[in-house]
Design a protein around this motif. Structure first.
Motif, PDB file in Angstrom:
ATOM      1  N   GLY A 284       0.802  -1.216   0.000  1.00  0.00           N
ATOM      2  CA  GLY A 284       0.000   0.000   0.000  1.00  0.00           C
ATOM      3  C   GLY A 284       0.832   1.261   0.000  1.00  0.00           C
ATOM      4  N   GLY A 285       0.132   2.393   0.187  1.00  0.00           N
ATOM      5  CA  GLY A 285       0.802   3.680   0.143  1.00  0.00           C
ATOM      6  C   GLY A 285       0.617   4.457   1.429  1.00  0.00           C
ATOM      7  N   ARG A 286       0.948   5.724   1.360  1.00  0.00           N
ATOM      8  CA  ARG A 286       0.837   6.597   2.522  1.00  0.00           C
ATOM      9  C   ARG A 286      -0.590   7.102   2.695  1.00  0.00           C
ATOM     10  N   ASP A 287      -0.960   7.363   3.948  1.00  0.00           N
ATOM     11  CA  ASP A 287      -2.239   8.017   4.214  1.00  0.00           C
ATOM     12  C   ASP A 287      -2.235   9.391   3.554  1.00  0.00           C
ATOM     13  N   ARG A 288      -3.409   9.871   3.214  1.00  0.00           N
ATOM     14  CA  ARG A 288      -3.510  11.123   2.467  1.00  0.00           C
ATOM     15  C   ARG A 288      -2.777  12.281   3.142  1.00  0.00           C
ATOM     16  N   ASP A 289      -2.873  12.370   4.467  1.00  0.00           N
ATOM     17  CA  ASP A 289      -2.251  13.512   5.156  1.00  0.00           C
ATOM     18  C   ASP A 289      -0.735  13.363   5.307  1.00  0.00           C
ATOM     19  N   LEU A 290      -0.189  12.201   4.890  1.00  0.00           N
ATOM     20  CA  LEU A 290       1.258  11.986   4.972  1.00  0.00           C
ATOM     21  C   LEU A 290       1.902  11.879   3.592  1.00  0.00           C
ATOM     22  N   GLN A 291       1.136  12.153   2.559  1.00  0.00           N
ATOM     23  CA  GLN A 291       1.654  12.006   1.198  1.00  0.00           C
ATOM     24  C   GLN A 291       2.547  13.187   0.816  1.00  0.00           C
ATOM     25  N   PHE A 292       3.509  12.892  -0.069  1.00  0.00           N
ATOM     26  CA  PHE A 292       4.354  13.929  -0.640  1.00  0.00           C
ATOM     27  C   PHE A 292       3.693  14.489  -1.896  1.00  0.00           C
ATOM     28  N   ARG A 293       4.060  15.708  -2.235  1.00  0.00           N
ATOM     29  CA  ARG A 293       3.474  16.352  -3.404  1.00  0.00           C
ATOM     30  C   ARG A 293       4.112  15.831  -4.685  1.00  0.00           C
ATOM     31  N   LEU A 294       3.286  15.447  -5.646  1.00  0.00           N
ATOM     32  CA  LEU A 294       3.772  15.013  -6.944  1.00  0.00           C
ATOM     33  C   LEU A 294       3.928  16.251  -7.836  1.00  0.00           C
ATOM     34  N   PRO A 295       5.134  16.535  -8.336  1.00  0.00           N
ATOM     35  CA  PRO A 295       5.360  17.763  -9.126  1.00  0.00           C
ATOM     36  C   PRO A 295       4.491  17.816 -10.392  1.00  0.00           C
ATOM     37  N   GLU A 296       4.148  19.019 -10.796  1.00  0.00           N
ATOM     38  CA  GLU A 296       3.326  19.197 -11.987  1.00  0.00           C
ATOM     39  C   GLU A 296       3.986  18.616 -13.235  1.00  0.00           C
ATOM     40  N   THR A 297       5.312  18.716 -13.315  1.00  0.00           N
ATOM     41  CA  THR A 297       5.998  18.181 -14.495  1.00  0.00           C
ATOM     42  C   THR A 297       5.799  16.674 -14.624  1.00  0.00           C
ATOM     43  N   LEU A 298       5.782  15.977 -13.492  1.00  0.00           N
ATOM     44  CA  LEU A 298       5.548  14.533 -13.529  1.00  0.00           C
ATOM     45  C   LEU A 298       4.093  14.220 -13.830  1.00  0.00           C
ATOM     46  N   ILE A 299       3.191  14.995 -13.261  1.00  0.00           N
ATOM     47  CA  ILE A 299       1.768  14.805 -13.554  1.00  0.00           C
ATOM     48  C   ILE A 299       1.523  14.968 -15.049  1.00  0.00           C
ATOM     49  N   ASP A 300       2.112  15.988 -15.638  1.00  0.00           N
ATOM     50  CA  ASP A 300       1.960  16.221 -17.077  1.00  0.00           C
ATOM     51  C   ASP A 300       2.519  15.051 -17.883  1.00  0.00           C
ATOM     52  N   ALA A 301       3.671  14.523 -17.443  1.00  0.00           N
ATOM     53  CA  ALA A 301       4.286  13.402 -18.164  1.00  0.00           C
ATOM     54  C   ALA A 301       3.410  12.157 -18.098  1.00  0.00           C
ATOM     55  N   PHE A 302       2.815  11.885 -16.949  1.00  0.00           N
ATOM     56  CA  PHE A 302       1.889  10.752 -16.818  1.00  0.00           C
ATOM     57  C   PHE A 302       0.680  10.941 -17.743  1.00  0.00           C
ATOM     58  N   GLU A 303       0.119  12.137 -17.718  1.00  0.00           N
ATOM     59  CA  GLU A 303      -1.100  12.394 -18.487  1.00  0.00           C
ATOM     60  C   GLU A 303      -0.852  12.404 -19.990  1.00  0.00           C
ATOM     61  N   ALA A 304       0.387  12.638 -20.406  1.00  0.00           N
ATOM     62  CA  ALA A 304       0.708  12.721 -21.835  1.00  0.00           C
ATOM     63  C   ALA A 304       0.978  11.355 -22.463  1.00  0.00           C
ATOM     64  N   ASN A 305       1.019  10.291 -21.647  1.00  0.00           N
ATOM     65  CA  ASN A 305       1.375   8.968 -22.163  1.00  0.00           C
ATOM     66  C   ASN A 305       0.245   7.987 -21.903  1.00  0.00           C
ATOM     67  N   TYR A 306      -0.254   7.346 -22.967  1.00  0.00           N
ATOM     68  CA  TYR A 306      -1.435   6.492 -22.781  1.00  0.00           C
ATOM     69  C   TYR A 306      -1.153   5.245 -21.952  1.00  0.00           C
ATOM     70  N   PHE A 307       0.117   4.873 -21.769  1.00  0.00           N
ATOM     71  CA  PHE A 307       0.435   3.766 -20.874  1.00  0.00           C
ATOM     72  C   PHE A 307       0.261   4.168 -19.409  1.00  0.00           C
ATOM     73  N   LEU A 308       0.359   5.465 -19.133  1.00  0.00           N
ATOM     74  CA  LEU A 308       0.361   5.955 -17.756  1.00  0.00           C
ATOM     75  C   LEU A 308      -0.876   6.765 -17.383  1.00  0.00           C
ATOM     76  N   ASN A 309      -1.634   7.173 -18.370  1.00  0.00           N
ATOM     77  CA  ASN A 309      -2.724   8.111 -18.120  1.00  0.00           C
ATOM     78  C   ASN A 309      -4.038   7.403 -17.785  1.00  0.00           C
ATOM     79  N   ASP A 310      -4.162   6.971 -16.525  1.00  0.00           N
ATOM     80  CA  ASP A 310      -5.454   6.519 -16.030  1.00  0.00           C
ATOM     81  C   ASP A 310      -5.563   6.925 -14.567  1.00  0.00           C
ATOM     82  N   SER A 311      -6.764   7.016 -14.061  1.00  0.00           N
ATOM     83  CA  SER A 311      -7.000   7.581 -12.728  1.00  0.00           C
ATOM     84  C   SER A 311      -6.344   6.756 -11.632  1.00  0.00           C
TER      85      SER A 311
END
Length: 467
Positions: free
Chosen positions: A160-187
């Motif tokens: 599993g992962g971290r609880d919501r209040d203990l999560q680190f921020r995912l940088p916008e540049t990485l979010i954009d890279a995930f969303e730009a690739n159909y292998f990575l772009n799902d919720s």
């Protein structure tokens, strides 16, 4: 009246169904193509002949030898598996390292193996733990116990992962890279990319603290891969590779299926691998940075390297399944030497080295195993606590789950000195410093008292008590 051509007609002529068929049928019927004229048009859609396996295994370099009877069986299995693997039609070279051990059925790339493919990416040869890697941060004169304590308070092992209040921020540049690739772009991918950031998983992943033999500085090393995001990309990649395998080379083993690099899928998969690499590097960094912030100490130096990834050089793709890259061409962001951990009771080696015809630009990634976890557990006598105290004397060893995992103790691994000796013998990197062990954190046997297991045992007990 003209008879319309259908998909069944084309299949009857020996053509495989595909995306092309709908447009081809429309073109044929619109232009009223018949007989030879139609066949000439359809030639462009004809499937190529299946790509055959190499009749004989491609030669590969053997940088390992059995030091004792126990290792003979292990080495034999590794070599046999590589011989079968090297019949895969895309492969042009390969090597095995001193820490090699089997990782699946015959023909599966072993841990400690390198397989070089031409214009092809084999997801099964990097496995689900994409970009498994190590990072070192030099904390100068910091107290090693304070570093280990701060790390223990800030890291996360287990499922599993971290609880919501203990999560680190995912940088916008990485979010954009995930969303730009159909292998990575799902919720779901985005959700685990956020929640798994700053987590280390289980198995042989660790957080190690020690002191440089050369400088005396306190150093922290983390070992883990791409967690959930990498595992999900691997699953998607294997599905795409299997589709190509069925079309291009049905004789190829499923675990060795490939994605042709020149295809759209190949290009996007390669880009997805680089994004996962960036995510994994950040995954190390947030843990190291949090320790520095917690203790208000200055970072003296930092470097890292993967040892489970695909590296590109021209049209060749080097699949390193547990092998440390020595050659600078494999790491665009190189900032220092390479790291080779052995076991929790041994130093982490800091190495550098040159590419040779037999090492292909790689070194071992650790000490490896001669036997499975199950076999190792069966071979031990005494209580878990007795075994633990005996093997970790003088060290601060912690298990995040508070349950000792004896399959990660030093005796579970190959003899560290033997691996170092073979590194010298086969020219697999020169040790320039060692991080002498102070302590280590690992996941431990997190399944022992897992909620699902407790629930299952309670259910069994209730059923037994029923008349």
């Amino acid at each position: 009246m003209n008879t319309k051509i259908t998909g069944n007609d084309l299949i009857a002529l020996g053509f495989r169904q595909g995306k092309w068929m709908k447009d081809a049928i429309t073109h044929i019927n619109k232009n009223n193509l018949k007989d030879d004229e139609m066949i000439d048009y359809l030639e462009q859609f004809k499937s190529p002949d299946p790509i055959a396996l190499h009749k004989s295994p491609i030669d590969f370099s053997i940088n390992i030898k059995a030091e004792n009877e126990e290792e003979k069986g292990n080495v034999k299995k590794v070599i046999n598996s590589m011989q079968t693997l090297m019949k895969t039609p895309t492969l042009v070279d390969g090597a095995i390292m001193p820490d090699a051990c089997p990782a699946g059925p015959d023909g599966t790339i072993p841990v400690g193996g390198v397989a070089v493919a031409k214009n092809a990416i084999h997801p099964g040869m990097h496995s689900a733990d994409i970009c498994c890697s190590v990072m070192l941060t030099d904390f100068g004169t910091a107290d090693p116990k304070a570093v280990l304590d701060a790390a223990h308070a800030n890291t996360h092992f287990g499922p599993g992962g971290r609880d919501r209040d203990l999560q680190f921020r995912l940088p916008e540049t990485l979010i954009d890279a995930f969303e730009a690739n159909y292998f990575l772009n799902d919720s779901n991918m985005m959700q685990i990319a956020r929640s798994h950031l700053g987590t280390q998983g289980d198995g042989n992943h660790f957080l190690f603290v020690g002191k440089s033999k050369k400088t005396g500085n306190t150093m922290m090393i983390t070992h883990h891969g791409s967690r959930g995001p990498g595992a999900k990309l691997y699953t998607k990649g294997m599905k795409v590779a299997e589709r190509f395998r069925k079309e291009l080379s049905p004789e190829t083993m499923k675990q060795n299926a490939w994605i042709p690099f020149e295809t759209e899928e190949g290009q996007r998969y390669w880009e997805a691998l680089q994004t996962i690499r960036d995510w994994t590097k950040l995954n190390h960094e947030v843990i190291h940075n949090t320790v520095a912030e917690t203790l208000a100490i200055t970072i003296e130096n930092r470097y890292w390297n993967e040892h489970n990834f695909v590296f590109k050089s021209g049209d060749l793709f080097y699949h390193a399944k547990g092998a440390t890259p020595l050659d600078a061409k494999f790491m665009p962001d190189i900032t220092g030497p390479r790291l080779i951990p052995l076991n929790m009771g041994e130093p982490v080696l800091i190495v550098e080295g040159n590419t040779t015809a037999t090492n292909l630009g790689f070194a071992p990634h650790g000490a490896g195993r001669n036997v499975s976890r199950t076999q190792h557990r069966k071979s031990k006598t005494g209580t878990t606590m007795q075994i633990f105290k005996e093997e970790t004397k003088g060290l601060d060893i912690r298990f995040f789950s508070k349950e000792t995992d004896i399959t990660e103790l030093p005796s579970a691994y190959k003899n560290a000195q033997a691996v170092r000796t073979q590194m010298d013998e086969f020219n697999l990197g020169k040790v320039i410093d060692e991080v002498m062990p102070y302590g280590c954190i690992m996941a431990g046997d997190f399944q022992k008292n897992a909620p699902w297991k407790i629930k299952r045992e309670k259910k069994r007990a209730r059923n037994k008590s029923k008349p």
